[in-house]
Motif scaffolding. Structure first.
Motif, PDB file in Angstrom:
ATOM      1  N   TYR A 134     -79.027 -22.085  14.120  1.00  0.00           N
ATOM      2  CA  TYR A 134     -78.436 -20.712  14.087  1.00  0.00           C
ATOM      3  C   TYR A 134     -79.015 -20.594  12.775  1.00  0.00           C
ATOM      4  CZ  TYR A 134     -75.824 -23.580  11.449  1.00  0.00           C
ATOM      5  OH  TYR A 134     -74.824 -24.716  10.411  1.00  0.00           O
ATOM      6  N   ILE A 135     -79.386 -21.459  11.931  1.00  0.00           N
ATOM      7  CA  ILE A 135     -79.704 -21.030  10.977  1.00  0.00           C
ATOM      8  C   ILE A 135     -81.532 -20.514  10.740  1.00  0.00           C
ATOM      9  CG2 ILE A 135     -79.932 -21.752   8.268  1.00  0.00           C
ATOM     10  CD1 ILE A 135     -77.395 -22.777   8.332  1.00  0.00           C
ATOM     11  N   GLN A 170     -76.677 -28.941   3.303  1.00  0.00           N
ATOM     12  CA  GLN A 170     -76.666 -27.910   4.225  1.00  0.00           C
ATOM     13  C   GLN A 170     -75.008 -29.199   3.706  1.00  0.00           C
ATOM     14  OE1 GLN A 170     -76.448 -25.691   5.550  1.00  0.00           O
ATOM     15  NE2 GLN A 170     -78.856 -25.830   5.289  1.00  0.00           N
ATOM     16  N   SER A 171     -74.352 -29.614   5.006  1.00  0.00           N
ATOM     17  CA  SER A 171     -73.166 -29.816   5.005  1.00  0.00           C
ATOM     18  C   SER A 171     -72.744 -31.435   3.927  1.00  0.00           C
ATOM     19  CB  SER A 171     -72.066 -30.264   6.491  1.00  0.00           C
ATOM     20  OG  SER A 171     -72.087 -28.780   6.454  1.00  0.00           O
ATOM     21  N   LYS A 174     -70.584 -31.145   1.116  1.00  0.00           N
ATOM     22  CA  LYS A 174     -69.284 -31.078   1.271  1.00  0.00           C
ATOM     23  C   LYS A 174     -68.519 -31.977   0.394  1.00  0.00           C
ATOM     24  CE  LYS A 174     -69.307 -27.618   4.888  1.00  0.00           C
ATOM     25  NZ  LYS A 174     -69.527 -27.741   5.902  1.00  0.00           N
ATOM     26  N   PHE A 203     -67.293 -27.585  13.163  1.00  0.00           N
ATOM     27  CA  PHE A 203     -67.728 -27.526  12.278  1.00  0.00           C
ATOM     28  C   PHE A 203     -66.894 -26.113  11.801  1.00  0.00           C
ATOM     29  CE2 PHE A 203     -71.040 -25.482  11.628  1.00  0.00           C
ATOM     30  CZ  PHE A 203     -71.496 -26.363  12.696  1.00  0.00           C
ATOM     31  N   ASN A 220     -66.663 -25.921   7.347  1.00  0.00           N
ATOM     32  CA  ASN A 220     -66.960 -24.753   6.447  1.00  0.00           C
ATOM     33  C   ASN A 220     -66.198 -24.448   5.991  1.00  0.00           C
ATOM     34  OD1 ASN A 220     -69.220 -25.316   8.109  1.00  0.00           O
ATOM     35  ND2 ASN A 220     -69.922 -23.818   8.408  1.00  0.00           N
ATOM     36  N   GLU A 266     -79.598 -18.349   5.561  1.00  0.00           N
ATOM     37  CA  GLU A 266     -77.854 -18.538   5.723  1.00  0.00           C
ATOM     38  C   GLU A 266     -77.413 -17.086   5.504  1.00  0.00           C
ATOM     39  OE1 GLU A 266     -76.847 -23.126   4.633  1.00  0.00           O
ATOM     40  OE2 GLU A 266     -75.509 -21.424   5.248  1.00  0.00           O
ATOM     41  N   ASN A 273     -69.633 -16.803   8.865  1.00  0.00           N
ATOM     42  CA  ASN A 273     -68.945 -17.797   8.309  1.00  0.00           C
ATOM     43  C   ASN A 273     -67.835 -16.440   7.060  1.00  0.00           C
ATOM     44  OD1 ASN A 273     -69.422 -20.893   8.009  1.00  0.00           O
ATOM     45  ND2 ASN A 273     -71.347 -20.139   7.113  1.00  0.00           N
ATOM     46  N   TYR A 299     -71.273 -21.267  -1.666  1.00  0.00           N
ATOM     47  CA  TYR A 299     -71.512 -22.491  -0.654  1.00  0.00           C
ATOM     48  C   TYR A 299     -72.840 -22.382   0.067  1.00  0.00           C
ATOM     49  CZ  TYR A 299     -70.735 -23.550   4.008  1.00  0.00           C
ATOM     50  OH  TYR A 299     -70.796 -24.438   5.316  1.00  0.00           O
ATOM     51  N   CYS A 303     -74.766 -25.499  -0.355  1.00  0.00           N
ATOM     52  CA  CYS A 303     -75.690 -26.017   1.472  1.00  0.00           C
ATOM     53  C   CYS A 303     -77.112 -25.539   1.047  1.00  0.00           C
ATOM     54  CB  CYS A 303     -75.079 -24.982   2.472  1.00  0.00           C
ATOM     55  SG  CYS A 303     -73.314 -25.116   2.736  1.00  0.00           S
ATOM     56  N   TYR A 351     -67.742 -34.575  10.736  1.00  0.00           N
ATOM     57  CA  TYR A 351     -67.525 -32.942  11.990  1.00  0.00           C
ATOM     58  C   TYR A 351     -66.634 -33.660  12.893  1.00  0.00           C
ATOM     59  CZ  TYR A 351     -71.663 -31.640  10.576  1.00  0.00           C
ATOM     60  OH  TYR A 351     -72.769 -31.413   9.765  1.00  0.00           O
ATOM     61  N   GLY A 368     -75.102 -33.563   7.476  1.00  0.00           N
ATOM     62  CA  GLY A 368     -74.963 -31.769   7.850  1.00  0.00           C
ATOM     63  C   GLY A 368     -76.245 -31.553   8.689  1.00  0.00           C
ATOM     64  N   VAL A 369     -75.856 -30.373   9.164  1.00  0.00           N
ATOM     65  CA  VAL A 369     -77.061 -29.424   9.882  1.00  0.00           C
ATOM     66  C   VAL A 369     -78.549 -30.264   9.604  1.00  0.00           C
ATOM     67  CG1 VAL A 369     -75.256 -28.435  10.998  1.00  0.00           C
ATOM     68  CG2 VAL A 369     -76.582 -27.080   9.422  1.00  0.00           C
TER      69      VAL A 369
HETATM   70  N1  GLN Z   1     -74.829 -24.183   5.974  1.00  0.00           N
HETATM   71  C1  GLN Z   1     -73.908 -24.313   7.062  1.00  0.00           C
HETATM   72  C2  GLN Z   1     -72.938 -23.137   7.755  1.00  0.00           C
HETATM   73  O1  GLN Z   1     -72.065 -23.304   7.101  1.00  0.00           O
HETATM   74  C3  GLN Z   1     -74.153 -25.636   6.894  1.00  0.00           C
HETATM   75  C4  GLN Z   1     -73.376 -26.445   8.395  1.00  0.00           C
HETATM   76  C5  GLN Z   1     -73.703 -28.251   8.274  1.00  0.00           C
HETATM   77  O2  GLN Z   1     -74.065 -28.295   8.010  1.00  0.00           O
HETATM   78  N2  GLN Z   1     -72.424 -28.369   9.353  1.00  0.00           N
HETATM   79  O3  GLN Z   1     -72.573 -23.491   9.383  1.00  0.00           O
END
Ligand code: GLN
Length: 421
Positions: A134-135, A170-171, A174, A203, A220, A266, A273, A299, A303, A351, A368-369
């Motif tokens: 999705y990214i 990525q996550s 966080k 998430f 997120n 992103e 987001n 943010y 990530c 998650y 993280g994704v």
């Molecule tokens: N940058 C990703 C997002 O905002 C981070 C999500 C993730 O790692 N779960 O969707």
């Protein structure tokens, strides 16, 4: 708690973080150096090179930790306590002595490393999972990339596979956004704007808690909220570099980069987001002085921050060590903040698999994704892992397998002690 109460529970209280100590007097340094030379001699280790070899077998290298840099400057030839006391600080001397006494966090590091190598190899056979797409930039990752690194609270390190390849966190970043935000604003202010309850949802679900706050800082919405509270008055680039420096300090004083392509990617696919920001804004969830668009920008930069598995392991070990980085000996995070961060990693870090992970693995962790996973073993050390294919919850499939094998092989589950296993 009074000291009397502490005495009552001494057995159960975590040790204070190691090596957060003042420089000792020359006399104490001399005594330490003499003890080192004597122990080294007993172990058949005569020269500085012999000593470095013994330390390396214990997982300690001068290259891997700034606390030991001075060791590589010891003159060649026979060890000499006077030179050692003059060249090394008490922190390094103390660590070397503990290593020679076999009193490091992992007492038999060679044995530990070979078991880890088996775990790493075993989990390589797990080839399920799909890349996040999705990214768009994340879909370009190599599904076969696989690395694992460990660092103990004494700075003992080893790594397997692609542990030196930096990738966007990525996550997995966080917990550090949360920790920095708390350091700058205090716990009460942060938690006025973000909860500490697992959401039980994906998430990036469009959902807030009954008080119209994000459920927790590990999803997120919560991470965007914590980003909003990182020096809101400064330009975004300065806020990002503050976070990079903070993460770099927790990673042993190393450099944390930003993957520009991921950042652009992103920003270009930010609909969900943006919707989360709108939802929070609509409910007046942000503190008054913040610009929600700038918070989202920060943010995205967070990530896109890059670390390799070795750096992630040092960050995890800093958390395991109560906020003092094991490789530099510097306090990076206040211990109370570490406690809060670990609590939320345990309850919310994986998650909507967090409850299951806490049950089966029983360790604070954050995924993280991009396939990164940071695992903390409080009081022992931490792991950094990278393997991009994800399961349906968004966790790295091999990361889950390695976690499972770790607690099967070692008494790491937080509640392992109650059964003595
Ligand atoms: N940058 C990703 C997002 O905002 C981070 C999500 C993730 O790692 N779960 O969707």
């Amino acid at each position: 708690m009074t000291s009397h109460a502490n005495d009552l529970f001494a057995r159960f209280l975590a040790r204070p973080a190691r090596y957060e100590q003042d420089e000792a007097t020359p006399d104490v340094r001399t005594a330490l150096a003499e003890a080192i030379c004597e122990r080294a001699g007993n172990q058949g280790c005569r020269t500085a090179a012999d000593l470095l070899a013994v330390l390396e077998r214990a997982g300690l290298t001068a290259a891997g930790m700034s606390r030991l840099t001075a060791l590589s400057d010891l003159p060649a030839g026979d060890l000499d306590s006077a030179t050692m006391a003059a060249q090394l600080g008490s922190d390094a001397l103390e660590l070397v002595r503990q290593a020679l006494d076999g009193h490091l966090a992992v007492s038999n590091f060679e044995n530990f490393s070979s078991r880890l190598a088996n775990i790493f190899a075993y989990a390589r056979d797990v080839t399920d999972g799909v890349l996040a797409d999705y990214i768009p930039e994340l879909a370009k990752q190599d599904p076969a990339a696989y690395g694992l690194a460990v660092c103990s609270i004494d700075g003992q390190q080893t790594a397997f596979g692609e542990a030196d390849t930096a990738f966007c966190q990525q996550s997995a970043i966080k917990p550090l956004i949360y920790a920095l935000s708390m350091g700058l604003n205090g716990e009460n202010q942060v938690h006025r704007h973000v909860g500490r309850e697992p959401s039980g949802r994906r998430f990036n679900e469009l959902a807030l808690d009954p008080d119209n706050r994000p459920h927790n800082p590990m999803i997120n919405s919560g991470a965007i909220m914590c980003s909003a509270m990182i020096r809101p008055g400064l330009p975004v680039a300065d806020r990002a570099s503050l976070l990079q420096r903070f993460v770099g300090s927790a990673a042993g004083g190393s450099k944390v980069g930003i993957d520009q392509a991921v950042y652009e990617s992103e920003r270009g696919t930010a609909k969900r987001n943006l919707a989360l920001v709108k939802l929070m804004d609509e409910h007046d969830a942000f503190p008054e002085d913040v610009d929600p668009a700038a918070a989202l920008d920060l943010y995205f930069r967070a990530c896109s921050m890059t670390m390799d598995c070795r750096q992630m392991a040092v960050v995890a070990a800093t958390l395991a060590n109560g906020g003092v980085c094991p490789t530099t000996g510097h306090r990076v995070i206040d211990s109370r903040i570490v406690r809060n961060t670990l609590s939320l990693m345990l309850s919310c870090g994986m998650y909507d698999y967090s409850g299951e992970y806490a049950f089966t693995v029983g360790l604070p962790a954050k995924s993280g994704v991009s396939g990164g996973l940071m695992i903390v073993v409080p009081g022992i050390g931490g792991f950094g892992l990278w393997s991009p294919p994800l399961d349906r919850q968004g966790n790295p499939v091999r990361g889950i397998e390695v976690s499972r094998l770790l607690v099967e092989s070692f008494p790491f589950h937080l509640f392992a002690g109650v059964t003595g296993s």
